[in-house]
Design a protein around this motif. Structure first.
Motif, PDB file in Angstrom:
ATOM      1  N   TYR A 184      17.813  38.012  83.305  1.00 45.53           N
ATOM      2  CA  TYR A 184      16.887  38.935  83.942  1.00 45.53           C
ATOM      3  C   TYR A 184      15.614  38.198  84.399  1.00 45.53           C
ATOM      4  O   TYR A 184      15.067  38.473  85.470  1.00 45.53           O
ATOM      5  CB  TYR A 184      16.551  40.067  82.984  1.00 45.53           C
ATOM      6  N   LEU A 185      15.132  37.259  83.600  1.00 41.06           N
ATOM      7  CA  LEU A 185      13.971  36.476  84.009  1.00 41.06           C
ATOM      8  C   LEU A 185      14.279  35.669  85.271  1.00 41.06           C
ATOM      9  O   LEU A 185      13.427  35.551  86.171  1.00 41.06           O
ATOM     10  CB  LEU A 185      13.528  35.554  82.879  1.00 41.06           C
ATOM     11  N   ASN A 186      15.482  35.122  85.358  1.00 45.84           N
ATOM     12  CA  ASN A 186      15.888  34.413  86.576  1.00 45.84           C
ATOM     13  C   ASN A 186      15.848  35.349  87.779  1.00 45.84           C
ATOM     14  O   ASN A 186      15.396  34.971  88.874  1.00 45.84           O
ATOM     15  CB  ASN A 186      17.295  33.847  86.413  1.00 45.84           C
ATOM     16  N   LEU A 187      16.325  36.577  87.579  1.00 51.34           N
ATOM     17  CA  LEU A 187      16.324  37.562  88.659  1.00 51.34           C
ATOM     18  C   LEU A 187      14.890  37.911  89.068  1.00 51.34           C
ATOM     19  O   LEU A 187      14.578  37.989  90.271  1.00 51.34           O
ATOM     20  CB  LEU A 187      17.069  38.822  88.214  1.00 51.34           C
ATOM     21  N   ILE A 188      14.008  38.110  88.102  1.00 51.45           N
ATOM     22  CA  ILE A 188      12.626  38.466  88.422  1.00 51.45           C
ATOM     23  C   ILE A 188      11.936  37.325  89.156  1.00 51.45           C
ATOM     24  O   ILE A 188      11.122  37.554  90.059  1.00 51.45           O
ATOM     25  CB  ILE A 188      11.870  38.877  87.139  1.00 51.45           C
ATOM     26  N   GLU A 189      12.259  36.081  88.809  1.00 52.25           N
ATOM     27  CA  GLU A 189      11.717  34.944  89.562  1.00 52.25           C
ATOM     28  C   GLU A 189      12.156  35.012  91.026  1.00 52.25           C
ATOM     29  O   GLU A 189      11.367  34.750  91.937  1.00 52.25           O
ATOM     30  CB  GLU A 189      12.180  33.637  88.926  1.00 52.25           C
TER      31      GLU A 189
ATOM     32  N   ILE B  87       9.737  34.059  76.057  1.00 54.41           N
ATOM     33  CA  ILE B  87       8.489  34.819  76.014  1.00 54.41           C
ATOM     34  C   ILE B  87       7.445  34.168  76.913  1.00 54.41           C
ATOM     35  O   ILE B  87       6.725  34.850  77.658  1.00 54.41           O
ATOM     36  CB  ILE B  87       7.981  34.927  74.560  1.00 54.41           C
ATOM     37  N   ALA B  88       7.367  32.836  76.869  1.00 60.13           N
ATOM     38  CA  ALA B  88       6.399  32.124  77.703  1.00 60.13           C
ATOM     39  C   ALA B  88       6.702  32.325  79.187  1.00 60.13           C
ATOM     40  O   ALA B  88       5.790  32.558  79.991  1.00 60.13           O
ATOM     41  CB  ALA B  88       6.413  30.639  77.356  1.00 60.13           C
ATOM     42  N   ARG B  89       7.967  32.264  79.558  1.00 63.58           N
ATOM     43  CA  ARG B  89       8.354  32.507  80.953  1.00 63.58           C
ATOM     44  C   ARG B  89       7.986  33.920  81.372  1.00 63.58           C
ATOM     45  O   ARG B  89       7.463  34.154  82.465  1.00 63.58           O
ATOM     46  CB  ARG B  89       9.868  32.325  81.128  1.00 63.58           C
ATOM     47  N   ALA B  90       8.279  34.878  80.497  1.00 63.13           N
ATOM     48  CA  ALA B  90       7.991  36.276  80.802  1.00 63.13           C
ATOM     49  C   ALA B  90       6.501  36.496  81.012  1.00 63.13           C
ATOM     50  O   ALA B  90       6.084  37.195  81.945  1.00 63.13           O
ATOM     51  CB  ALA B  90       8.508  37.174  79.677  1.00 63.13           C
ATOM     52  N   ALA B  91       5.685  35.898  80.158  1.00 62.86           N
ATOM     53  CA  ALA B  91       4.232  36.056  80.291  1.00 62.86           C
ATOM     54  C   ALA B  91       3.753  35.533  81.634  1.00 62.86           C
ATOM     55  O   ALA B  91       2.884  36.145  82.278  1.00 62.86           O
ATOM     56  CB  ALA B  91       3.531  35.329  79.146  1.00 62.86           C
ATOM     57  N   GLU B  92       4.312  34.418  82.092  1.00 62.96           N
ATOM     58  CA  GLU B  92       3.921  33.855  83.388  1.00 62.96           C
ATOM     59  C   GLU B  92       4.319  34.767  84.541  1.00 62.96           C
ATOM     60  O   GLU B  92       3.642  34.813  85.573  1.00 62.96           O
ATOM     61  CB  GLU B  92       4.560  32.480  83.575  1.00 62.96           C
TER      62      GLU B  92
END
Length: 379
Positions: A201-206, A233-238
């Motif tokens: 999901y983080l990849n998708l949001i990027e 978590i660090a990726r999500a915060a960014e």
């Protein structure tokens, strides 16, 4: 059965433990003409169905009296606001809307867009709604529609044990709905239990952020995050992704089910505490606060290491100030300040000094919503 019959010898009593387990007394089995022998235990969704139908409502519409009665129970726990991330199968919102129109709600209720996308046809219907048939943040401080969730595409349903990447047949429609949500300014509150789903999901949001940078301002929220790791978590915060942590994790005795809330708190990401009530965990916020601070699960054992617990102040902010931000109502709610709406609770014990493992024993003596007393103890 003996204990339940002693507690309620004449009244039908049904206790839900989780999605697929529960307990009932003899009077409850008799009322539904079910022979369960001497066992109080109910197992499986089919076994629970007669009881859940009987204690809720068969046509999924409740009376105003029943709604207000349940709200009074939540007010008695100190709650003044909830976020309902349900689906169409979980109830009709019309009675709530009618009560809100009359300004009769003692509890602020915000909800997600009611739709069910599970195949091509229903996904197209959902996209039509998301792309303009409905508008995000169609709410006032009392009631209304905020965003999308908790399952924006029903087949994308993970659990803490999920380890695989989602295949295109499922991920494709989920991605399409996610892009549509970002383009149309929807906040999303999505069920993300496993690390595998969080990473995908983080990849998708990027990818979404490359086309729609404004997505970072929409406070998209990963719910539960039992398996998320510090690097995620660090990726999500960014990326501006927030987290909704629920005490449903306290219902498990597995260490893998304990979300890393200490890491969340240190990351600088926005995060809030909740329960996932009412069929997964107790709604009582002090039960949630005790869990976040002491780290003890339902069996009374430590669910995670001390560095993944949070302080009393951090937990309290997560359940008040930060939750108001998650729901985009921080200008009106979440702190006690001149000019804001007076939602407050008076407690019978000092939250800051009571033993951490006794926080769940705290009880409100008075609850106010918008300056109006909505609960007052008998004392």
């Amino acid at each position: 059965m003996t204990e339940l019959d002693a507690a309620a010898p004449n009244n039908p009593l049904y206790l839900l433990r989780n999605y697929s387990n529960g307990f009932a007394n003899t009077a409850a089995f008799d009322a539904l003409d079910i022979d369960n022998g001497a066992s109080a235990v109910l197992s499986g969704r089919d076994g629970l169905a007669p009881f859940t139908d009987a204690v809720t409502w068969r046509n999924k519409t409740s009376s105003p009296e029943a709604i207000l009665n349940y709200m009074s129970v939540l007010n008695g726990m100190g709650l003044t606001m909830v976020y309902d991330v349900g689906r169409p199968s979980e109830g009709n919102l019309d009675p709530l809307e009618d009560l809100a129109a009359k300004r009769d709600l003692p509890l602020r209720v915000f909800h997600t867009l009611r739709y069910s996308a599970s195949d091509e046809a229903s996904t197209n219907d959902a996209l039509e709604l998301i792309n303009g048939g409905a508008k995000p943040f169609s709410n006032d401080p009392q009631f209304g529609l905020l965003g999308l969730g908790e399952h924006i595409y029903a087949p994308m349903l993970d659990n803490a044990n999920w380890t695989k990447e989602w295949e295109e047949g499922t991920w494709g429609p989920f991605s399409e709905i996610s892009f549509a949500a970002a383009r149309n300014g929807w906040t999303v509150h999505e069920h993300v239990m496993s690390q595998a789903t969080a990473v995908q999901y983080l990849n998708l949001i990027e990818d979404i952020a490359k086309e729609i940078p404004e997505v970072s301002e929409l406070r998209w929220t990963f719910a539960h995050v039992n398996g998320i790791q510090d690097e995620d978590i660090a990726r999500a915060a960014e990326l501006g992704v927030a987290f909704g942590v629920h005490s449903q994790a306290r219902m498990s005795v597995r260490a893998m089910d304990a979300p890393r809330i200490g890491s969340l708190s240190r990351s600088g990401a926005l995060w809030g505490l909740g329960s996932d009530a009412g069929i997964v965990a107790p709604a009582n916020p002090f039960w949630t606060l005790e869990w976040a601070i002491s780290g003890t699960n339902v069996a009374g054992r430590s669910g995670w290491s001390e560095d993944q617990r949070v302080s009393r102040e951090q937990a309290l902010r997560a359940h008040t100030t930060y939750n108001a931000k998650l729901l985009f109502v921080e200008d009106d709610l979440g702190t006690l300040e001149v000019g804001k709406l007076a939602d407050l609770v008076v407690l019978d014990q000092d939250y800051m000094t009571i033993e951490a493992t006794e926080i769940s024993s705290i009880k409100p003596v008075l609850t106010m919503t918008g300056g109006e007393v909505v609960y007052q103890s008998a004392d």
